[in-house]
Design an enzyme around this catalytic site. Structure first.
Site, mmCIF file in Angstrom:
data_model
loop_
_atom_site.group_PDB
_atom_site.id
_atom_site.type_symbol
_atom_site.label_atom_id
_atom_site.label_comp_id
_atom_site.label_asym_id
_atom_site.label_seq_id
_atom_site.Cartn_x
_atom_site.Cartn_y
_atom_site.Cartn_z
ATOM 1 N N CYS A 188 -86.671 2.311 -5.420
ATOM 2 C CA CYS A 188 -85.290 1.535 -5.047
ATOM 3 C C CYS A 188 -85.141 1.243 -3.547
ATOM 4 C CB CYS A 188 -84.193 2.323 -5.334
ATOM 5 S SG CYS A 188 -84.207 2.882 -7.169
ATOM 6 N N HIS A 235 -78.276 -1.070 -1.846
ATOM 7 C CA HIS A 235 -78.934 -0.901 -3.062
ATOM 8 C C HIS A 235 -77.862 -0.471 -4.191
ATOM 9 C CE1 HIS A 235 -81.355 0.356 -6.328
ATOM 10 N NE2 HIS A 235 -81.123 1.681 -6.200
ATOM 11 N N ASN A 274 -79.163 -1.185 -12.151
ATOM 12 C CA ASN A 274 -80.111 -0.817 -11.331
ATOM 13 C C ASN A 274 -81.237 -1.450 -11.585
ATOM 14 O OD1 ASN A 274 -81.864 0.334 -9.504
ATOM 15 N ND2 ASN A 274 -80.930 2.400 -9.682
HETATM 16 C C1 LIG Z 1 -76.665 9.470 -13.329
HETATM 17 C C2 LIG Z 1 -75.467 9.392 -13.116
HETATM 18 C C3 LIG Z 1 -74.699 8.301 -13.315
HETATM 19 C C4 LIG Z 1 -74.616 10.663 -13.960
HETATM 20 O O1 LIG Z 1 -73.247 10.864 -13.681
HETATM 21 P P1 LIG Z 1 -72.616 12.210 -13.406
HETATM 22 O O2 LIG Z 1 -71.285 12.006 -13.034
HETATM 23 O O3 LIG Z 1 -73.521 12.730 -12.241
HETATM 24 O O4 LIG Z 1 -72.902 12.959 -14.695
HETATM 25 P P2 LIG Z 1 -73.919 14.437 -14.714
HETATM 26 O O5 LIG Z 1 -75.243 13.938 -14.715
HETATM 27 O O6 LIG Z 1 -73.359 15.434 -14.057
HETATM 28 O O7 LIG Z 1 -73.461 14.488 -16.204
HETATM 29 C C5 LIG Z 1 -72.246 14.777 -16.756
HETATM 30 C C6 LIG Z 1 -72.050 14.952 -18.107
HETATM 31 O O8 LIG Z 1 -72.118 13.463 -18.699
HETATM 32 C C7 LIG Z 1 -73.008 13.531 -19.618
HETATM 33 N N1 LIG Z 1 -73.701 12.077 -19.699
HETATM 34 C C8 LIG Z 1 -74.737 11.835 -18.866
HETATM 35 N N2 LIG Z 1 -75.031 10.333 -19.295
HETATM 36 C C9 LIG Z 1 -73.904 10.008 -20.328
HETATM 37 C C10 LIG Z 1 -73.658 8.837 -20.977
HETATM 38 N N3 LIG Z 1 -74.603 7.677 -20.816
HETATM 39 N N4 LIG Z 1 -72.677 8.900 -21.654
HETATM 40 C C11 LIG Z 1 -71.975 9.727 -21.998
HETATM 41 N N5 LIG Z 1 -72.027 10.918 -21.243
HETATM 42 C C12 LIG Z 1 -73.174 11.026 -20.186
HETATM 43 C C13 LIG Z 1 -74.017 14.667 -19.342
HETATM 44 O O9 LIG Z 1 -74.825 14.792 -20.349
HETATM 45 C C14 LIG Z 1 -73.140 15.713 -18.815
HETATM 46 O O10 LIG Z 1 -72.589 16.308 -19.978
HETATM 47 P P3 LIG Z 1 -72.254 18.056 -19.868
HETATM 48 O O11 LIG Z 1 -71.453 18.107 -18.876
HETATM 49 O O12 LIG Z 1 -71.946 18.131 -21.313
HETATM 50 O O13 LIG Z 1 -73.830 18.341 -19.553
HETATM 51 C C15 LIG Z 1 -74.980 10.019 -11.737
HETATM 52 O O14 LIG Z 1 -75.350 11.178 -11.221
HETATM 53 C C16 LIG Z 1 -75.940 8.912 -10.431
HETATM 54 O O15 LIG Z 1 -75.551 7.627 -10.421
HETATM 55 N N6 LIG Z 1 -76.808 9.611 -9.965
HETATM 56 C C17 LIG Z 1 -77.533 8.954 -8.765
HETATM 57 C C18 LIG Z 1 -78.312 7.782 -9.344
HETATM 58 C C19 LIG Z 1 -79.328 7.087 -8.197
HETATM 59 O O16 LIG Z 1 -78.781 7.056 -7.195
HETATM 60 N N7 LIG Z 1 -80.395 6.926 -8.599
HETATM 61 C C20 LIG Z 1 -81.430 6.918 -7.458
HETATM 62 C C21 LIG Z 1 -81.702 5.660 -6.946
HETATM 63 S S1 LIG Z 1 -82.331 4.693 -7.974
#
Ligand SMILES: CC(C)(COP(=O)(O)OP(=O)(O)OC[C@H]1O[C@@H](n2cnc3c(N)ncnc32)[C@H](O)[C@@H]1OP(=O)(O)O)[C@@H](O)C(=O)NCCC(=O)NCCS
Length: 332
Positions: A115, A255, A285
């Site tokens: 990214c 980004h 993204n």
């Molecule tokens: C990926 C991302 C959106 C997930 O959001 P989050 O709030 O961190 O969520 P978590 O990964 O902690 O998961 C929380 C819960 O939501 C659930 N979950 C994940 N994706 C889901 C979806 N699409 N729909 C519903 N629930 C979802 C998980 O399974 C988890 O459930 P659990 O608590 O029962 O295990 C977030 O972490 C993120 O944006 N990370 C950085 C991305 C990034 O910058 N990438 C790098 C640069 S490219």
């Protein structure tokens, strides 16, 4: 000889016709429109056709550039392509694009920084221009993320989209274009965000396919934290060492990985809403294409004009990250 700067003199974009919205994902995995909107800010993303690869999208972005600006492909000296979804290992996507667009006097190469790809490529391109040896350098950010996305993994499949973008850099003796930059890398991030299979460590085999090793793996929470901290640190260092105040910035173009990451960065950089470019709702993204999509949409919506100061920041797999201070050069 006077000092040369590199300025953006033309740009183009291409987004595929097919759109997947959040409701489509409700049919595919255990998720909801509300979860995706609330946790990421994404509403829809564009998905390339089966027969459309990253070089095709890059070439179509160049066609858009030619519709907007007078650009002769035979005058291009160098083509840099930021992508983690090349058409194939080799030849490079740069070579494929060169052939497609008829840039027969250019050489070029691909650059892999996930990214942060566009920021890394812009940093390379500007150094070639500043050397005085290169007059026209094309930088592409083009990605078919759908090709490496597991549409059974709800934690990643809702995040990514496909797009092709390009900008043209040319020299100027004026104090404009890329004014300053910071680019960084820390390979300890390799365990948080990667695609395991297909390379020399785990060559493609039935086993790698069965184990879904050709898809993106991400541990979202730590990536989120590193993304905010590193983009804010790089942005702050750049602002401070150039004697720029936050209020001097016309636009912050980060980004687009998650709206909550963007909001956290904007708040820590003490920026107002109207200083922040957000279009993650429309595209998701798109990895190396997010920042140029942000630049182009900002220009098209009259949010960037000649002499405006823009701060670009990126963070991605590696980890890689960086920031660029840009004085915009194209009038509305
Ligand atoms: C990926 C991302 C959106 C997930 O959001 P989050 O709030 O961190 O969520 P978590 O990964 O902690 O998961 C929380 C819960 O939501 C659930 N979950 C994940 N994706 C889901 C979806 N699409 N729909 C519903 N629930 C979802 C998980 O399974 C988890 O459930 P659990 O608590 O029962 O295990 C977030 O972490 C993120 O944006 N990370 C950085 C991305 C990034 O910058 N990438 C790098 C640069 S490219």
């Amino acid at each position: 000889m006077k000092n040369l700067n590199a300025k953006i003199t033309a740009f183009g974009k291409y987004v595929p016709e097919k759109v997947l919205d959040n409701f489509d994902f409700e049919e595919m995995v255990d998720t909801t429109d509300k979860w995706i909107r609330d946790r990421t800010g994404i509403v829809e993303r564009h998905i390339a056709a089966d027969d459309e690869a990253s070089s095709d999208m890059g070439s179509k972005a160049f066609a858009d550039m030619q519709e907007r600006f007078d650009v002769d492909p035979e005058e291009i000296d160098l083509i840099l392509v930021a992508t983690i979804t090349p058409d194939m290992f080799f030849p490079s996507t740069a070579a494929l694009i060169q052939d497609n667009i008829g840039a027969k006097n250019a050489w070029g190469f691909d650059l892999s920084a996930a990214c942060s790809g566009f920021v890394f490529a812009l940093e390379n391109a500007r150094r070639f221009i500043e050397s005085g040896d290169y007059k026209k350098v094309l930088v592409f950010g083009t990605e078919k993320m759908s090709a490496i996305t597991d549409y059974e993994d709800r934690s990643t499949c809702v995040l990514f989209g496909d797009a092709g973008t390009c900008v043209l850099l040319e020299p100027t003796e004026d104090e404009e274009g890329v004014l300053d930059s910071i680019v960084k890398m820390d390979g300890m991030g390799k365990d948080f965000l990667y695609m395991k299979g297909g390379g020399s460590r785990n060559p493609a085999s039935h086993e790698t396919v069965d184990k879904k090793m050709h898809y993106i793996y991400q541990n979202g929470r730590p990536v989120f934290k590193y993304a905010v901290n590193n983009m804010v640190d790089a942005g702050t260092e750049l602002i401070e060492r150039n004697g720029v105040s936050n209020q001097d910035l016309s636009l912050f173009i980060p980004h687009q990985a998650n709206k909550r990451i963007i909001d956290a960065c904007a708040s820590r950089l003490d920026l107002d809403d109207d200083q922040v470019m957000i279009n993650i709702d429309k595209y998701g993204n798109t990895t190396a294409a997010t920042i140029p999509l942000g630049i182009i949409d900002a220009y098209d919506n009259s949010r960037l004009d000649k002499n405006d100061l823009a701060l670009l920041t990126a963070f991605g797999g590696g980890f890689t990250w960086g920031a660029i201070l840009l004085k915009w050069s194209i009038e509305q």
